[in-house]
Design a protein around this motif. Structure first.
Motif, PDB file in Angstrom:
ATOM      1  N   SER A  66       0.801  -1.316   0.022  1.00 32.96           N
ATOM      2  CA  SER A  66       0.120  -0.032  -0.083  1.00 32.96           C
ATOM      3  C   SER A  66       0.905   1.166   0.033  1.00 32.96           C
ATOM      4  O   SER A  66       0.350   2.430  -0.207  1.00 32.96           O
ATOM      5  CB  SER A  66      -0.973  -0.035   1.160  1.00 32.96           C
ATOM      6  OG  SER A  66      -0.096   0.192   2.454  1.00 32.96           O
ATOM      7  N   LYS A  67       2.128   1.194   0.090  1.00 32.57           N
ATOM      8  CA  LYS A  67       3.008   2.324   0.302  1.00 32.57           C
ATOM      9  C   LYS A  67       4.336   2.063  -0.508  1.00 32.57           C
ATOM     10  O   LYS A  67       4.818   0.839  -0.604  1.00 32.57           O
ATOM     11  CB  LYS A  67       3.645   2.396   1.690  1.00 32.57           C
ATOM     12  CG  LYS A  67       2.286   2.734   2.597  1.00 32.57           C
ATOM     13  CD  LYS A  67       1.677   4.169   2.523  1.00 32.57           C
ATOM     14  CE  LYS A  67       0.652   4.326   3.633  1.00 32.57           C
ATOM     15  NZ  LYS A  67      -0.357   5.412   3.323  1.00 32.57           N
ATOM     16  N   PRO A  68       4.925   3.085  -0.912  1.00 32.36           N
ATOM     17  CA  PRO A  68       5.857   3.002  -1.698  1.00 32.36           C
ATOM     18  C   PRO A  68       7.306   2.620  -0.739  1.00 32.36           C
ATOM     19  O   PRO A  68       7.061   2.969   0.340  1.00 32.36           O
ATOM     20  CB  PRO A  68       6.446   4.422  -2.363  1.00 32.36           C
ATOM     21  CG  PRO A  68       5.464   5.142  -1.782  1.00 32.36           C
ATOM     22  CD  PRO A  68       4.260   4.570  -1.019  1.00 32.36           C
ATOM     23  N   LEU A  69       8.195   2.038  -1.182  1.00 30.91           N
ATOM     24  CA  LEU A  69       9.333   1.938  -0.467  1.00 30.91           C
ATOM     25  C   LEU A  69       9.840   2.831   0.317  1.00 30.91           C
ATOM     26  O   LEU A  69      10.393   2.645   1.392  1.00 30.91           O
ATOM     27  CB  LEU A  69      10.354   1.180  -1.346  1.00 30.91           C
ATOM     28  CG  LEU A  69      11.932   0.678  -0.592  1.00 30.91           C
ATOM     29  CD1 LEU A  69      11.540  -0.407   0.412  1.00 30.91           C
ATOM     30  CD2 LEU A  69      12.821   0.286  -1.549  1.00 30.91           C
ATOM     31  N   ALA A  70      10.013   3.941  -0.453  1.00 28.88           N
ATOM     32  CA  ALA A  70      10.657   4.880   0.570  1.00 28.88           C
ATOM     33  C   ALA A  70       9.821   5.498   1.646  1.00 28.88           C
ATOM     34  O   ALA A  70      10.372   5.805   2.991  1.00 28.88           O
ATOM     35  CB  ALA A  70      10.439   6.614  -0.228  1.00 28.88           C
ATOM     36  N   ASP A  71       8.534   5.372   1.865  1.00 24.29           N
ATOM     37  CA  ASP A  71       7.430   5.302   2.824  1.00 24.29           C
ATOM     38  C   ASP A  71       7.667   4.251   4.118  1.00 24.29           C
ATOM     39  O   ASP A  71       7.861   4.541   5.185  1.00 24.29           O
ATOM     40  CB  ASP A  71       6.132   5.564   2.413  1.00 24.29           C
ATOM     41  CG  ASP A  71       5.743   6.937   1.746  1.00 24.29           C
ATOM     42  OD1 ASP A  71       6.690   7.694   1.680  1.00 24.29           O
ATOM     43  OD2 ASP A  71       4.666   6.792   1.299  1.00 24.29           O
ATOM     44  N   LEU A  72       7.802   3.230   3.499  1.00 22.24           N
ATOM     45  CA  LEU A  72       8.047   1.921   4.258  1.00 22.24           C
ATOM     46  C   LEU A  72       9.561   2.283   5.136  1.00 22.24           C
ATOM     47  O   LEU A  72       9.511   1.885   6.396  1.00 22.24           O
ATOM     48  CB  LEU A  72       8.071   0.728   3.549  1.00 22.24           C
ATOM     49  CG  LEU A  72       6.694   0.155   2.833  1.00 22.24           C
ATOM     50  CD1 LEU A  72       7.133  -0.877   1.832  1.00 22.24           C
ATOM     51  CD2 LEU A  72       5.736   0.231   3.522  1.00 22.24           C
ATOM     52  N   LEU A  73      10.259   2.585   4.466  1.00 22.83           N
ATOM     53  CA  LEU A  73      11.612   2.775   5.171  1.00 22.83           C
ATOM     54  C   LEU A  73      11.430   3.935   6.182  1.00 22.83           C
ATOM     55  O   LEU A  73      12.228   3.925   7.216  1.00 22.83           O
ATOM     56  CB  LEU A  73      12.838   3.474   4.160  1.00 22.83           C
ATOM     57  CG  LEU A  73      13.270   2.084   3.327  1.00 22.83           C
ATOM     58  CD1 LEU A  73      14.051   2.744   2.118  1.00 22.83           C
ATOM     59  CD2 LEU A  73      13.949   1.144   4.014  1.00 22.83           C
ATOM     60  N   ARG A  74      10.643   5.015   5.976  1.00 20.63           N
ATOM     61  CA  ARG A  74      10.435   5.981   6.996  1.00 20.63           C
ATOM     62  C   ARG A  74       9.582   5.406   8.121  1.00 20.63           C
ATOM     63  O   ARG A  74      10.239   6.035   9.240  1.00 20.63           O
ATOM     64  CB  ARG A  74       9.512   7.428   6.103  1.00 20.63           C
ATOM     65  CG  ARG A  74      10.455   8.039   5.252  1.00 20.63           C
ATOM     66  CD  ARG A  74       9.712   9.223   4.584  1.00 20.63           C
ATOM     67  NE  ARG A  74       9.055   9.985   5.277  1.00 20.63           N
ATOM     68  CZ  ARG A  74       8.037  10.832   5.480  1.00 20.63           C
ATOM     69  NH1 ARG A  74       7.141  10.264   4.340  1.00 20.63           N
ATOM     70  NH2 ARG A  74       7.356  11.531   6.126  1.00 20.63           N
TER      71      ARG A  74
ATOM     72  N   ASP B 260       5.251  -9.084  -1.107  1.00 19.59           N
ATOM     73  CA  ASP B 260       5.812 -10.043  -2.113  1.00 19.59           C
ATOM     74  C   ASP B 260       6.169  -8.977  -3.419  1.00 19.59           C
ATOM     75  O   ASP B 260       7.036  -9.602  -4.095  1.00 19.59           O
ATOM     76  CB  ASP B 260       4.581 -10.922  -2.956  1.00 19.59           C
ATOM     77  CG  ASP B 260       4.135 -12.016  -1.921  1.00 19.59           C
ATOM     78  OD1 ASP B 260       4.760 -12.065  -0.915  1.00 19.59           O
ATOM     79  OD2 ASP B 260       2.861 -12.629  -2.164  1.00 19.59           O
ATOM     80  N   ASN B 261       5.752  -7.714  -3.115  1.00 18.01           N
ATOM     81  CA  ASN B 261       6.434  -6.753  -4.247  1.00 18.01           C
ATOM     82  C   ASN B 261       7.801  -6.343  -4.098  1.00 18.01           C
ATOM     83  O   ASN B 261       8.446  -5.769  -4.681  1.00 18.01           O
ATOM     84  CB  ASN B 261       5.357  -5.634  -4.537  1.00 18.01           C
ATOM     85  CG  ASN B 261       5.318  -4.744  -3.185  1.00 18.01           C
ATOM     86  OD1 ASN B 261       5.069  -5.159  -1.984  1.00 18.01           O
ATOM     87  ND2 ASN B 261       5.185  -3.636  -3.225  1.00 18.01           N
TER      88      ASN B 261
END
Length: 75
Positions: free
Chosen positions: A27-35, A53-54
């Motif tokens: 549901s979120k881009p990688l940059a947001d997951l890292l934040r 899985d993505n």
């Protein structure tokens, strides 16, 4: 409560408050997951990412390093 519809900045505030939650990683881009992962480590929150899985193995490792053990992955 579904956290996928909550803005990333709000999820970061929740994590900074020390509260954990479960979130679909798709549901979120990688940059947001890292934040979010980085915010979790600051106050000891535990965040569980599902549906990841993505993400590549490298991206998962980046999240784990950013969270210093405060992110879990659950299928």
């Amino acid at each position: 409560m579904r956290f996928e519809s909550i803005a990333t900045d709000e999820l970061i505030r929740i994590a900074h408050a020390g509260l954990g939650f479960k979130l679909s990683a798709s549901s979120k881009p990688l940059a947001d997951l890292l934040r979010i992962a980085d915010a979790a480590k600051d106050k000891g929150a535990t965040i569980t990412f599902t549906e990841f899985d993505n993400l590549s193995e490298y991206d998962i490792k980046r999240i784990l390093v950013a969270s210093e053990g405060h992110v879990l992955f659950d299928h």
